[in-house]
Design a protein around this motif. Structure first.
Motif, PDB file in Angstrom:
ATOM      1  N   ILE A  46     -63.884  14.648  31.958  1.00 18.08           N
ATOM      2  CA  ILE A  46     -63.175  15.928  31.909  1.00 18.08           C
ATOM      3  C   ILE A  46     -62.318  16.023  30.652  1.00 18.08           C
ATOM      4  O   ILE A  46     -62.194  17.089  30.034  1.00 18.08           O
ATOM      5  N   ALA A  47     -61.720  14.896  30.243  1.00 17.91           N
ATOM      6  CA  ALA A  47     -60.877  14.893  29.039  1.00 17.91           C
ATOM      7  C   ALA A  47     -61.679  15.301  27.812  1.00 17.91           C
ATOM      8  O   ALA A  47     -61.205  16.075  26.969  1.00 17.91           O
ATOM      9  N   ILE A  48     -62.904  14.801  27.686  1.00 18.96           N
ATOM     10  CA  ILE A  48     -63.742  15.136  26.526  1.00 18.96           C
ATOM     11  C   ILE A  48     -64.023  16.639  26.497  1.00 18.96           C
ATOM     12  O   ILE A  48     -63.924  17.299  25.452  1.00 18.96           O
ATOM     13  N   VAL A  49     -64.378  17.190  27.643  1.00 23.29           N
ATOM     14  CA  VAL A  49     -64.713  18.618  27.724  1.00 23.29           C
ATOM     15  C   VAL A  49     -63.487  19.481  27.472  1.00 23.29           C
ATOM     16  O   VAL A  49     -63.551  20.494  26.752  1.00 23.29           O
ATOM     17  N   GLU A  50     -62.352  19.109  28.030  1.00 23.40           N
ATOM     18  CA  GLU A  50     -61.149  19.929  27.906  1.00 23.40           C
ATOM     19  C   GLU A  50     -60.617  19.957  26.481  1.00 23.40           C
ATOM     20  O   GLU A  50     -60.003  20.946  26.074  1.00 23.40           O
ATOM     21  N   VAL A  51     -60.844  18.908  25.718  1.00 23.24           N
ATOM     22  CA  VAL A  51     -60.425  18.923  24.311  1.00 23.24           C
ATOM     23  C   VAL A  51     -61.095  20.078  23.580  1.00 23.24           C
ATOM     24  O   VAL A  51     -60.461  20.806  22.813  1.00 23.24           O
ATOM     25  N   VAL A  52     -62.394  20.272  23.820  1.00 21.40           N
ATOM     26  CA  VAL A  52     -63.130  21.357  23.167  1.00 21.40           C
ATOM     27  C   VAL A  52     -62.632  22.714  23.654  1.00 21.40           C
ATOM     28  O   VAL A  52     -62.384  23.631  22.850  1.00 21.40           O
ATOM     29  N   ALA A  53     -62.463  22.856  24.972  1.00 22.50           N
ATOM     30  CA  ALA A  53     -62.019  24.139  25.528  1.00 22.50           C
ATOM     31  C   ALA A  53     -60.634  24.520  25.013  1.00 22.50           C
ATOM     32  O   ALA A  53     -60.368  25.685  24.697  1.00 22.50           O
ATOM     33  N   ILE A  54     -59.750  23.555  24.935  1.00 23.89           N
ATOM     34  CA  ILE A  54     -58.386  23.825  24.474  1.00 23.89           C
ATOM     35  C   ILE A  54     -58.372  24.218  23.001  1.00 23.89           C
ATOM     36  O   ILE A  54     -57.620  25.109  22.590  1.00 23.89           O
ATOM     37  N   LEU A  55     -59.222  23.582  22.198  1.00 27.41           N
ATOM     38  CA  LEU A  55     -59.289  23.926  20.770  1.00 27.41           C
ATOM     39  C   LEU A  55     -59.647  25.395  20.592  1.00 27.41           C
ATOM     40  O   LEU A  55     -58.981  26.134  19.863  1.00 27.41           O
ATOM     41  N   TYR A  56     -60.682  25.845  21.278  1.00 28.90           N
ATOM     42  CA  TYR A  56     -61.129  27.229  21.128  1.00 28.90           C
ATOM     43  C   TYR A  56     -60.118  28.220  21.711  1.00 28.90           C
ATOM     44  O   TYR A  56     -59.803  29.242  21.083  1.00 28.90           O
ATOM     45  N   SER A  57     -59.631  27.943  22.911  1.00 30.71           N
ATOM     46  CA  SER A  57     -58.749  28.907  23.575  1.00 30.71           C
ATOM     47  C   SER A  57     -57.433  29.067  22.835  1.00 30.71           C
ATOM     48  O   SER A  57     -56.907  30.179  22.711  1.00 30.71           O
ATOM     49  N   SER A  58     -56.869  27.983  22.312  1.00 32.86           N
ATOM     50  CA  SER A  58     -55.599  28.094  21.583  1.00 32.86           C
ATOM     51  C   SER A  58     -55.780  28.825  20.261  1.00 32.86           C
ATOM     52  O   SER A  58     -54.864  29.496  19.784  1.00 32.86           O
ATOM     53  N   MET A  59     -56.970  28.720  19.675  1.00 32.23           N
ATOM     54  CA  MET A  59     -57.231  29.422  18.414  1.00 32.23           C
ATOM     55  C   MET A  59     -57.293  30.935  18.615  1.00 32.23           C
ATOM     56  O   MET A  59     -56.967  31.706  17.704  1.00 32.23           O
ATOM     57  N   LEU A  60     -57.678  31.374  19.815  1.00 36.33           N
ATOM     58  CA  LEU A  60     -57.829  32.799  20.080  1.00 36.33           C
ATOM     59  C   LEU A  60     -56.644  33.418  20.816  1.00 36.33           C
ATOM     60  O   LEU A  60     -56.185  34.508  20.474  1.00 36.33           O
ATOM     61  N   GLU A  61     -56.141  32.725  21.837  1.00 37.19           N
ATOM     62  CA  GLU A  61     -55.245  33.389  22.784  1.00 37.19           C
ATOM     63  C   GLU A  61     -53.899  33.779  22.180  1.00 37.19           C
ATOM     64  O   GLU A  61     -53.512  34.963  22.220  1.00 37.19           O
ATOM     65  N   ASP A  62     -53.144  32.820  21.646  1.00 36.44           N
ATOM     66  CA  ASP A  62     -51.799  33.141  21.146  1.00 36.44           C
ATOM     67  C   ASP A  62     -51.807  34.137  19.992  1.00 36.44           C
ATOM     68  O   ASP A  62     -50.971  35.045  19.956  1.00 36.44           O
ATOM     69  N   PRO A  63     -52.727  34.028  19.007  1.00 33.07           N
ATOM     70  CA  PRO A  63     -52.776  35.060  17.964  1.00 33.07           C
ATOM     71  C   PRO A  63     -53.070  36.453  18.518  1.00 33.07           C
ATOM     72  O   PRO A  63     -52.528  37.446  18.019  1.00 33.07           O
ATOM     73  N   LEU A  64     -53.894  36.559  19.556  1.00 31.44           N
ATOM     74  CA  LEU A  64     -54.160  37.868  20.161  1.00 31.44           C
ATOM     75  C   LEU A  64     -52.929  38.397  20.886  1.00 31.44           C
ATOM     76  O   LEU A  64     -52.637  39.598  20.842  1.00 31.44           O
ATOM     77  N   VAL A  65     -52.207  37.514  21.563  1.00 29.53           N
ATOM     78  CA  VAL A  65     -50.974  37.932  22.238  1.00 29.53           C
ATOM     79  C   VAL A  65     -49.968  38.465  21.230  1.00 29.53           C
ATOM     80  O   VAL A  65     -49.245  39.434  21.499  1.00 29.53           O
ATOM     81  N   ARG A  66     -49.926  37.870  20.054  1.00 32.27           N
ATOM     82  CA  ARG A  66     -48.932  38.235  19.048  1.00 32.27           C
ATOM     83  C   ARG A  66     -49.286  39.510  18.292  1.00 32.27           C
ATOM     84  O   ARG A  66     -48.437  40.092  17.598  1.00 32.27           O
TER      85      ARG A  66
END
Length: 472
Positions: A46-66
């Motif tokens: 799960i750790a391996i998979v979540e590293v990838v998911a977190i990379l993509y989601s953090s790149m998109l989510e906070d900039p869109l919120v801002r």
């Protein structure tokens, strides 16, 4: 306005504390039904998979919120980019694990777990819209429903004896239910459209955020992976049980606070004195609650592990004590990264985040074979001691938030917590009690001591904390 803020926070923490409760139930069940090695294997995958998911989601989510204005073309671009990159990642991960190992079970578990990336990324644009509109009621509903469904499914599979598959099933069911709830709550047709210039701008703005977030989560997940390589899955299981006890309250509370803080900080990004005051107040309130909580976990670690999880997890006791102290230190600068995102200055700490993460992983790799899980716990402690002043220096450079407000925001909670720790250590050793009664008395004595000590240092704290939700 004050009532709206309070209701927003109530829904945020309904989600987060509900998540703690549900996670604790599944966590205890998994600890009882699985061996440390089985828990460790599922954790690494799960750790391996979540590293990838977190990379993509953090790149998109906070900039869109801002973004000042979120248009339909922005939503379409982000959604379909997220879907396409997720599908590509599933294929890459599945082929990579086939080259790494000949174990069919590990290959199938990793391929199945990688589908989590798709579900996570599909939900990003919905989460962004709800964060922007402060619809935390819907966010709470989807998380809690997902957690209930995932917990039930995971525990059922563990009871049937499928071991680490229970962890895989839990995260997949949880993410799938979450995205379905969001789509049903916000029915819309997202046209297949990708705006190239906007996507490049979004990724450029999100890259520093992603690196900072990735650094932290790479540390959390990467430690499990590196520890598994050097010390085996048994050590990962022991470390993970201690880490989960810390992460359940920390992740729930921190994520709740940051979900609220980012849009609030961003709206005050151009009013530097007001932003500094808000960061100071928020740090004081958070430290008031969290510093004694984590030190209290360190003080009662033996009772927590032995009474709740059983004697087979006794090796995790010292790991839990070190990790609890690490979390307590992190409270002093917990809003630094969020504030830097709000003023778009995350690049100021990127090098420090990456360097300290690599240092911690190197420590785990070099010491893991000798000290097992303790190597990982000490690596995280060393990293926290180094990165905290560097984060504060970056915030000082960005908005002039110096060491004086840092000290003024934290000294009362730190002093009161140290007094609490001294009293608990002294009194609990003379109580002559055992089991749950000893744990309950330690918690009661600690709570009373901390309340008295903090009130002596800051008699008007109830009135001043209330002003955070009304005046600012």
């Amino acid at each position: 306005m004050a009532n709206h803020r309070l209701m927003t926070l109530i829904w945020i923490f309904t989600e987060k504390f509900g998540l703690i409760f549900l996670s604790m139930i599944t966590f205890i069940a998994f600890a009882r039904l699985m061996s440390p090695a089985e828990l460790g294997m599922g954790t690494v995958i799960i750790a391996i998979v979540e590293v990838v998911a977190i990379l993509y989601s953090s790149m998109l989510e906070d900039p869109l919120v801002r973004l000042e204005h979120l248009e339909e073309k922005h939503i379409c671009t982000a959604f379909w980019f997220a879907v396409l990159i997720s599908l590509g990642s599933i294929v890459v991960i599945s082929f990579a694990v086939m080259l790494y190992t000949t174990s069919l079970m590990i290959q199938w578990m990793t391929a199945a777990a990688s589908v989590k990336i798709l579900f996570t990324m599909m939900s990003r644009v919905y989460v962004v819209e709800m964060r922007r509109t402060s619809n935390f009621k819907m966010l709470a509903s989807r998380t809690l429903l997902g957690k209930v469904a995932g917990g039930v499914g995971g525990i059922a599979i563990a009871l049937w004896g499928f071991g680490p598959w229970a962890l895989i099933a839990q995260v997949l069911i949880m993410e799938f239910v979450s995205v379905v709830v969001l789509m049903l709550g916000n029915r819309r047709r997202i046209a297949f459209y990708i705006d190239g210039p906007f996507l490049r701008e979004l990724l450029r703005a999100g890259a520093p955020v992603a690196i900072n977030v990735m650094s932290w989560h790479m540390l959390q997940r990467g430690v499990n992976v590196v520890l598994g390589i050097t010390a085996g899955t048994h050590a990962v299981g022991m470390f993970n049980i201690a880490m989960r006890i810390i992460d359940l309250p920390r992740t729930a509370i921190y994520n709740g606070l940051m979900s609220y803080a980012l849009p609030v900080f961003a709206r005050r990004g151009t009013d530097t004195p007001r932003l500094i005051g808000l960061i100071s107040d928020s740090t004081a309130i958070s430290g008031f609650l969290l510093t004694p909580l984590f030190v209290g976990i360190a003080l009662t670690a033996e009772d927590i592990i032995l009474l709740i999880f059983g004697a087979k997890w006794a090796e995790a006791i010292p790991l839990l004590q070190v990790l609890a102290c690490t979390a307590a230190i992190g409270n002093t600068a917990m809003y630094a990264t969020t504030a830097l995102v709000a003023v778009n200055r995350t690049h100021l700490t990127v090098k420090a985040e990456v360097a300290t993460t690599l240092l911690a992983l190197a420590l785990v790799y070099s010491l893991g074979h000798r000290y097992a899980g303790m190597a990982a716990a000490l690596a995280l402690l060393a990293r926290m001691v180094i990165i905290t002043p560097l984060q504060m220096r970056g915030l000082n450079t960005a908005i002039g938030y110096g060491w004086r407000p840092v000290f003024e925001s934290n000294y009362r909670s730190v002093i009161a917590t140290l007094i609490m720790a001294a009293v608990v250590v002294f009194v609990s050793s003379h109580l002559g009690l055992r089991g749950y009664l000893h744990l309950a008395c330690s918690i009661g004595i600690g709570t009373l001591t901390y309340a008295l000590a903090y009130s002596a240092l800051h008699p008007r704290w109830p009135q001043e904390f209330k002003l955070v939700f009304t005046a600012r």
